[in-house]
Design an enzyme around this catalytic site. Sequence first.
Site, PDB file in Angstrom:
ATOM      1  N   GLU A  83      31.577  34.569  48.900  1.00 10.09           N
ATOM      2  CA  GLU A  83      32.623  34.232  49.858  1.00 10.09           C
ATOM      3  C   GLU A  83      33.259  35.495  50.418  1.00 10.09           C
ATOM      4  O   GLU A  83      33.348  36.513  49.739  1.00 10.09           O
ATOM      5  CB  GLU A  83      33.697  33.364  49.191  1.00 10.09           C
ATOM      6  CG  GLU A  83      33.199  31.958  48.928  1.00 10.09           C
ATOM      7  CD  GLU A  83      34.295  31.016  48.454  1.00 10.09           C
ATOM      8  OE1 GLU A  83      34.448  29.949  49.050  1.00 10.09           O
ATOM      9  OE2 GLU A  83      34.991  31.354  47.495  1.00 10.09           O
ATOM     10  N   CYS A  97      38.183  40.806  53.629  1.00  9.50           N
ATOM     11  CA  CYS A  97      38.173  40.841  52.173  1.00  9.50           C
ATOM     12  C   CYS A  97      36.748  40.506  51.748  1.00  9.50           C
ATOM     13  O   CYS A  97      36.269  39.388  51.978  1.00  9.50           O
ATOM     14  CB  CYS A  97      39.179  39.811  51.659  1.00  9.50           C
ATOM     15  SG  CYS A  97      39.265  39.714  49.875  1.00  9.50           S
ATOM     16  N   CYS A 104      31.864  36.912  38.582  1.00  6.16           N
ATOM     17  CA  CYS A 104      32.405  38.156  38.018  1.00  6.16           C
ATOM     18  C   CYS A 104      32.225  38.111  36.505  1.00  6.16           C
ATOM     19  O   CYS A 104      32.482  37.085  35.879  1.00  6.16           O
ATOM     20  CB  CYS A 104      33.893  38.284  38.357  1.00  6.16           C
ATOM     21  SG  CYS A 104      34.612  39.849  37.814  1.00  6.16           S
ATOM     22  N   CYS A 108      39.335  37.775  33.561  1.00  9.05           N
ATOM     23  CA  CYS A 108      40.792  37.782  33.710  1.00  9.05           C
ATOM     24  C   CYS A 108      41.256  36.324  33.689  1.00  9.05           C
ATOM     25  O   CYS A 108      40.702  35.486  34.403  1.00  9.05           O
ATOM     26  CB  CYS A 108      41.202  38.467  35.002  1.00  9.05           C
ATOM     27  SG  CYS A 108      40.648  40.183  35.083  1.00  9.05           S
ATOM     28  N   CYS A 111      42.373  34.360  36.994  1.00  6.98           N
ATOM     29  CA  CYS A 111      41.565  34.467  38.213  1.00  6.98           C
ATOM     30  C   CYS A 111      40.482  33.392  38.258  1.00  6.98           C
ATOM     31  O   CYS A 111      39.751  33.194  37.283  1.00  6.98           O
ATOM     32  CB  CYS A 111      40.916  35.859  38.268  1.00  6.98           C
ATOM     33  SG  CYS A 111      39.846  36.072  39.703  1.00  6.98           S
ATOM     34  N   CYS A 318      44.385  35.070  47.789  1.00  8.05           N
ATOM     35  CA  CYS A 318      44.015  35.927  46.661  1.00  8.05           C
ATOM     36  C   CYS A 318      43.594  35.112  45.452  1.00  8.05           C
ATOM     37  O   CYS A 318      44.311  34.209  45.031  1.00  8.05           O
ATOM     38  CB  CYS A 318      45.214  36.762  46.222  1.00  8.05           C
ATOM     39  SG  CYS A 318      45.607  38.069  47.346  1.00  8.05           S
TER      40      CYS A 318
HETATM   41  N1  SAH Z   1      37.941  42.886  40.345  1.00  9.97           N
HETATM   42  C1  SAH Z   1      38.751  43.584  41.305  1.00  9.97           C
HETATM   43  C2  SAH Z   1      38.561  43.030  42.676  1.00  9.97           C
HETATM   44  C3  SAH Z   1      39.051  41.612  42.860  1.00  9.97           C
HETATM   45  S1  SAH Z   1      40.545  41.765  43.694  1.00  9.97           S
HETATM   46  C4  SAH Z   1      40.187  43.591  40.858  1.00  9.97           C
HETATM   47  O1  SAH Z   1      40.527  42.842  39.948  1.00  9.97           O
HETATM   48  O2  SAH Z   1      40.982  44.360  41.380  1.00  9.97           O
HETATM   49  C5  SAH Z   1      41.306  40.351  43.448  1.00  9.97           C
HETATM   50  C6  SAH Z   1      42.810  40.567  43.369  1.00  9.97           C
HETATM   51  O3  SAH Z   1      43.399  39.275  43.424  1.00  9.97           O
HETATM   52  C7  SAH Z   1      43.190  41.182  42.032  1.00  9.97           C
HETATM   53  O4  SAH Z   1      44.304  42.019  42.141  1.00  9.97           O
HETATM   54  C8  SAH Z   1      43.532  39.944  41.247  1.00  9.97           C
HETATM   55  O5  SAH Z   1      44.391  40.242  40.207  1.00  9.97           O
HETATM   56  C9  SAH Z   1      44.182  39.059  42.279  1.00  9.97           C
HETATM   57  N2  SAH Z   1      44.127  37.646  41.927  1.00  9.97           N
HETATM   58  C10 SAH Z   1      43.215  37.012  41.171  1.00  9.97           C
HETATM   59  N3  SAH Z   1      43.502  35.704  41.072  1.00  9.97           N
HETATM   60  C11 SAH Z   1      44.626  35.511  41.779  1.00  9.97           C
HETATM   61  C12 SAH Z   1      45.397  34.354  42.095  1.00  9.97           C
HETATM   62  N4  SAH Z   1      45.059  33.155  41.653  1.00  9.97           N
HETATM   63  N5  SAH Z   1      46.502  34.509  42.859  1.00  9.97           N
HETATM   64  C13 SAH Z   1      46.823  35.731  43.342  1.00  9.97           C
HETATM   65  N6  SAH Z   1      46.124  36.845  43.102  1.00  9.97           N
HETATM   66  C14 SAH Z   1      45.036  36.734  42.322  1.00  9.97           C
END
Ligand code: SAH
Length: 345
Positions: A83, A97, A104, A108, A111, A318
Site C-alpha cells: 500500500e 508515503c 513487517c 510493534c 501498529c 498512520c
Molecule cells: N518501521 C518504520 C516505518 C513505518 S512508519 C518506523 O516504525 O518508523 C510508521 C509510523 O507510523 C511509525 O512512526 C509508527 O509508529 C506510526 N504508527 C504505527 N501505527 C500507528 C497508528 N495506528 N496510529 C498512528 N501512528 C501509527
Amino acid sequence: MDPVLLESTLAQLGQPAFRARQVWEWAARGAQGYAEMSNVPAALRDELATAVPFSSLELVQEAFSTDGTVKALFRTHDGRSVEAVLMRYHDGRHSLCLSSQSGCPLTCTFCATGAMKFGRNLTAGEILDQALHFRREHEVDHVVFMGMGEPMMNLDNVLETCRRLPAVGVTHRRTAISTVGWIPGIERLTEEDMPIRLALSLHAADEQLRSQLMPVNDRYPLSEVLAACERFYAVKRRQVFVEYVMLRDVNDSALHARQLAEVLDPTIYKVNLIPYNPTGMYDGSPRATIERFRAVLEEHGLRATVRLTMGRDIDAACGQLKTASEKKSRAELDALRAKVDRLGS
Ligand code: SAH
C-alpha cells in the site's frame, strides 16, 4: 518500472547507453505507457513492453478521502500486497508515503502492519512503482518511508529508490526514512552521500515501556539508538525528527513528556506527536492530553508539533496500512490481547 532491468535489457538489445536514460525519464515524468515515448523507435518500444513491465505492480484498489488523500493497494507479481498513500496538503505540498516491505517482521504492538504476516522486502522497482503510480496523476515533491515495513531492513533497495527519486520530482532533502531505531541502518545512512532526512519512531523514553511497545528495543535499546542518531547529526548537521504516537494512559502523561525531554537534545531533535489511529489494542490520547504533552516538551525547549491526521476515512492514516484480508476486528484483537495478558501473568 525496474530501472536495472531496463538497463540490462537495453544493453542486451545492443542499444546505446542513452536509451535507458531516455526511457526512464519518460516514466519518471509520469508517462502512462511506452506508447507515449515518441523519441524511442516504435519497434524498440514494443520489445520493451514485453521484456520490461511498465509497472511491476498491479493496482488492485484505490480509495479517495474527502481531504484529498489517496490510498492505493497494489499486488506484486507473486501476489504480495503493498500500500502507498498520497497526501495533498493545503500549502500545495504533495507528499508520498511509501512502503519498503510487504508486511513487517517487527511486531510493534500498536501498529496494524506489525500484526500482519511478514511477506518480503520489496525490490527498488516495486518501491519506485508506487511513486510512479501517483506521478502519473500528480506532481509529487516529498517522500516519506513511513508505509508498510522497516526501511532500514531493506536499505539497499530503499537507497536505490532514493537515487532515482529526483527524476520523479523529489530531492533527497525532501525524502525522509523513518526507522524503529535499526542501528546498522542509521549508521549506513550517516555514511551515505545523499542528504536524506532521518526520522526515529521513539514512542517512549523509558526502556521498559518502549520494549513493551516495540520489542525491537530489546535488540537495539533506546540509549544506543539515540547515540547513533547523535552521530548522524554530528556528520550530517540535519535535525532528526522523532515520531511519538500518543497512546491513552500508556505513554501520554506529563511525566512521560518530562522523561522524553530529558533524553532529547533540542538542537538535535524535533518531536512530531502522532494522534493514534486505533487499530487494535490501544486507544488514542484525547486532544487536550496531546496538547498538554506538547506544552511540557516546549517548556523544556524541545520543539514539538502535532501531526495532521489525513485519510482516516479511507484507512490511509498512520499505521493503518494493512490489507483488507489481514484486517482483524476490534473484538478479535481484544481477545488476542486477553490471551497475551494471560500468557504474561
Ligand atoms: N518501521 C518504520 C516505518 C513505518 S512508519 C518506523 O516504525 O518508523 C510508521 C509510523 O507510523 C511509525 O512512526 C509508527 O509508529 C506510526 N504508527 C504505527 N501505527 C500507528 C497508528 N495506528 N496510529 C498512528 N501512528 C501509527
